[in-house]
Scaffold this motif. Structure first.
Motif, PDB file in Angstrom:
ATOM      1  N   LYS A   1      12.176   6.402  -2.827  1.00 31.74           N
ATOM      2  CA  LYS A   1      12.945   7.337  -1.997  1.00 31.74           C
ATOM      3  C   LYS A   1      13.608   6.606  -0.827  1.00 31.74           C
ATOM      4  CE  LYS A   1      12.430  11.431   0.936  1.00 31.74           C
ATOM      5  NZ  LYS A   1      11.484  12.441   1.482  1.00 31.74           N
ATOM      6  N   GLU A   2      12.846   5.713  -0.183  1.00 28.42           N
ATOM      7  CA  GLU A   2      13.357   4.982   0.982  1.00 28.42           C
ATOM      8  C   GLU A   2      14.590   4.156   0.605  1.00 28.42           C
ATOM      9  OE1 GLU A   2      12.741   4.016   5.125  1.00 28.42           O
ATOM     10  OE2 GLU A   2      11.330   5.139   3.885  1.00 28.42           O
TER      11      GLU A   2
ATOM     12  N   ASN B   1       0.814  -1.220   0.000  1.00 21.36           N
ATOM     13  CA  ASN B   1       0.000   0.000   0.000  1.00 21.36           C
ATOM     14  C   ASN B   1       0.849   1.273   0.000  1.00 21.36           C
ATOM     15  OD1 ASN B   1      -2.511  -1.463   0.168  1.00 21.36           O
ATOM     16  ND2 ASN B   1      -2.000  -1.887   2.300  1.00 21.36           N
ATOM     17  N   HIS B   2       2.162   1.134   0.183  1.00 19.88           N
ATOM     18  CA  HIS B   2       3.037   2.300   0.097  1.00 19.88           C
ATOM     19  C   HIS B   2       3.084   2.802  -1.350  1.00 19.88           C
ATOM     20  CE1 HIS B   2       4.641   1.094   4.059  1.00 19.88           C
ATOM     21  NE2 HIS B   2       5.078   2.341   4.139  1.00 19.88           N
ATOM     22  N   GLN B   3       3.151   4.114  -1.516  1.00 18.66           N
ATOM     23  CA  GLN B   3       3.250   4.670  -2.861  1.00 18.66           C
ATOM     24  C   GLN B   3       4.633   4.369  -3.442  1.00 18.66           C
ATOM     25  OE1 GLN B   3       2.098   8.750  -3.221  1.00 18.66           O
ATOM     26  NE2 GLN B   3      -0.027   8.340  -2.614  1.00 18.66           N
ATOM     27  N   LEU B   4       4.649   4.159  -4.745  1.00 14.92           N
ATOM     28  CA  LEU B   4       5.890   3.789  -5.416  1.00 14.92           C
ATOM     29  C   LEU B   4       6.981   4.829  -5.190  1.00 14.92           C
ATOM     30  CD1 LEU B   4       7.229   1.701  -7.300  1.00 14.92           C
ATOM     31  CD2 LEU B   4       6.452   3.099  -9.229  1.00 14.92           C
ATOM     32  N   GLY B   5       6.618   6.109  -5.259  1.00 15.35           N
ATOM     33  CA  GLY B   5       7.606   7.163  -5.053  1.00 15.35           C
ATOM     34  C   GLY B   5       8.220   7.124  -3.669  1.00 15.35           C
ATOM     35  N   ALA B   6       7.408   6.830  -2.672  1.00 13.85           N
ATOM     36  CA  ALA B   6       7.905   6.747  -1.291  1.00 13.85           C
ATOM     37  C   ALA B   6       8.848   5.559  -1.133  1.00 13.85           C
ATOM     38  CB  ALA B   6       6.737   6.644  -0.323  1.00 13.85           C
ATOM     39  N   ILE B   7       8.519   4.428  -1.776  1.00  8.50           N
ATOM     40  CA  ILE B   7       9.383   3.251  -1.718  1.00  8.50           C
ATOM     41  C   ILE B   7      10.725   3.544  -2.384  1.00  8.50           C
ATOM     42  CG2 ILE B   7       9.657   0.873  -2.522  1.00  8.50           C
ATOM     43  CD1 ILE B   7       6.582   0.624  -2.360  1.00  8.50           C
TER      44      ILE B   7
END
Length: 576
Positions: free
Chosen positions: A49-50, A41-47
């Motif tokens: 970046k992480e 459920n995490h957004q691709l952009g957030a993943i």
């Protein structure tokens, strides 16, 4: 060397046992490893970046049917922003027919099957210069020349070599604790990957008992055994259940997936001593049609499962979770209806309707054309239709599955549902009609608050022939109050003007001696606190009995100071 192992779990409460086993098995290289647990459920952009922020030299991604789409979308982006990072995939979704993955996404290596020893040897090669890629067992990789090469398969490992991964529970306070006591399965179910591996391997029993004690001492909420068939060895399973019962801490719950046919009367006799809520059983019924069961190599007659399930239910202390799979060979809509009614007749605490997924490496995927099984080309490879059931019928079953989950499995509508089942030919016919009502009104297209589910059930019930509109409202009202204090009961559910009765009943709530001695309320609660934490509701039907109309209204006291809510019939004391 910086190695980042990443999992994309289906939900936040899940945790990755596989990554923890890899990290802790690689004890000599653990300082180089870090685990990152995310969800689908995490957004691709957030993943992105992480992962980019951590800048790993080696990125390991755990691949399952529920996250493979995300992995396929993420890997090309990682290669663009971190071109020097080596990307390694592992997990069941890439452990079979691995070579085509290299054509789809720019990965460097795939580790097939069990990863603990393979990761250890890979770390030894990367960090200490031991061995070579050419001799590393269990991998498929791209050579310097750009060719994809498959190495020799790795033998299955000794379970005793696996580490215990929960010495530090930091960060796991609100997650399910997964535990593995065995690998492999004695059965050959053709929809399952466990059929590929022959034989079952066990963790040493004394070690399992010691680690169970650790969970008990730590006050873990739930331990979910991931063993495919936990009671493969009757002696092994019985020893573990006996230990859990004898050392129960009054809080921790243990979940097991079992084969019902392997559960003997002697074991049931022992299980009757378990605290209610201590043990949960998940039993895969899959179908009650013996022709279907024969086709999938699971020849367990439903009558045998029924007998054992009812024996478990008679114990009164074990939560049962029973499963069906739609889309299996020879299971048409009428056959599935029968399977549904057969299983729900057992009234399991949880009833799951699953849909066939043609997993890579499974027997049914190999024989899909023979059975006319057409399925999604991308993970999770769910069935679209077969020679025996149409796409339209499976769509209908998806709608029914959603209502079973919302209504039956929530356990919030038990009284109402039992009455409504009697108004149609069978429980399946009820859910089928309810789904038609649900979809015709567009309720499947919007999210609903919890309260709405009660009112929509009444709205549907009002359309049924032979319905007692007063009785269904009384039952829905009883179900609702049995789970939560309703601040403002909707006028559509009010069946009786209760103002004339309220003061008489409230006087009982103010009576300290009565509430403590007769009702069993905690003596520390004052009468004012009780009035705030309790509710009295009147009913004109025997909602806890034969559903007949009552000669005088029945007053129930609902006590919300306890969980689950306790309720008491006050009529024996009213007017005295």
């Amino acid at each position: 060397m910086k190695i980042l192992l990443v999992s994309f779990n289906a939900k936040f409460i899940h945790s990755s046992l596989a990554l923890r086993l890899i990290r802790d098995y690689c004890t000599d290289y653990k300082e180089h490893m870090e685990i990152l647990e995310l969800t689908i459920n995490h957004q691709l952009g957030a993943i992105l970046k992480e992962i980019y922020t951590k800048k790993p030299d080696i990125l390991g991604l755990s691949c399952y049917i529920w996250n493979m789409d995300l992995v396929e979308e993420l890997v090309p982006l990682i290669k663009k922003v971190l071109p020097d990072t080596k990307i390694v995939l592992g997990g069941p979704e890439v452990s079979y027919n691995s070579e085509p993955v290299f054509d789809k996404i720019p990965v460097d290596m795939i580790m097939e099957n069990e990863g603990e020893e393979t990761w250890y040897d890979y770390c030894a090669y990367l960090i200490d210069g031991k061995g070579s890629l050419e001799t590393l067992k269990g991998i498929v990789y791209r050579t310097e020349a750009g060719k994809v090469r498959r190495n020799m398969a790795r033998p299955l490992m000794d379970m005793a070599k696996l580490p215990f991964v929960y010495d530090d529970l930091t960060g796991l306070e609100h997650r399910i604790m997964y535990y593995e006591a065995s690998r492999g399965c004695p059965f050959n179910c053709q929809y399952c990957l466990s059929s590929i591996e022959k034989g079952v391997r066990f963790m040493p029993l004394e070690r399992v008992l010691s680690e169970i004690q650790y969970f008990l001492d730590q006050g873990v909420k739930q331990v979910k055994f991931v063993d495919r068939t936990f009671n493969t060895s009757k002696h092994y399973a019985r020893a573990i259940w006996h230990y859990i019962i004898e050392h129960d801490n009054g809080y921790t719950n243990f979940h097991f997936e079992i084969a019902a046919e392997l559960l003997e009367d002697a074991c049931l006799e022992m299980l009757k001593d378990a605290r209610p809520g201590l043990i949960q059983f998940e039993i895969g019924v899959q179908s009650s049609n013996i022709k279907v069961l024969t086709a999938i190599d699971r020849k367990m007659p439903f009558e045998d499962i029924q007998e054992i399930s009812l024996k478990i239910k008679a114990l009164g202390n074990i939560h049962q979770h029973l499963d069906l799979i739609a889309g299996l060979p020879f299971e048409d809509y009428a056959s599935f209806r029968q399977s549904f009614n057969d299983v729900i007749s057992l009234r399991p605490e949880q009833f799951q309707l699953g849909f066939l997924k043609l997993l890579k490496g499974s027997g049914l995927r190999t024989r899909a054309e023979e059975y006319g099984i057409v399925y999604h080309s991308k993970a999770p490879y769910e069935v679209l239709y077969t020679n025996h059931i149409s796409f339209a019928e499976l769509l209908k079953l998806h709608g029914i599955e959603e209502l079973v989950e919302r209504y039956y499995n929530s356990e919030r509508f038990n009284r109402s549902l039992e009455y409504l089942y009697t108004l149609l030919a069978s429980p399946f016919d009820f859910y089928e009609a309810f789904n038609a009502f649900w979809e015709s009104n567009g309720y499947d297209k919007v999210a609903h608050k919890k309260d709405a589910y009660y009112l929509l059930l009444v709205a549907f019930a009002d359309t049924l022939e032979g319905i007692s509109k007063t009785l269904i409202r009384e039952l829905v009202k009883m179900d609702w109050y049995a789970h939560e204090m309703v601040k403002d009961l909707p006028t559509s559910l009010i069946t009786l003007n209760q103002s004339a009765y309220r003061e008489d009943a409230n006087s009982l709530v103010r009576d300290d001696a009565f509430m403590i001695e007769k009702v069993g309320v905690d003596s520390t609660w004052t009468s004012r606190q009780r009035l705030r934490k309790m509710h009295i509701e009147w009913f004109t039907y025997h909602v806890e009995g034969d559903l007949s109309e009552a000669q005088t209204p029945l007053a129930y006291l609902f006590d919300y100071t306890l969980q689950p809510t306790r309720y008491t019939l006050l009529n024996p004391w009213l007017g005295n």
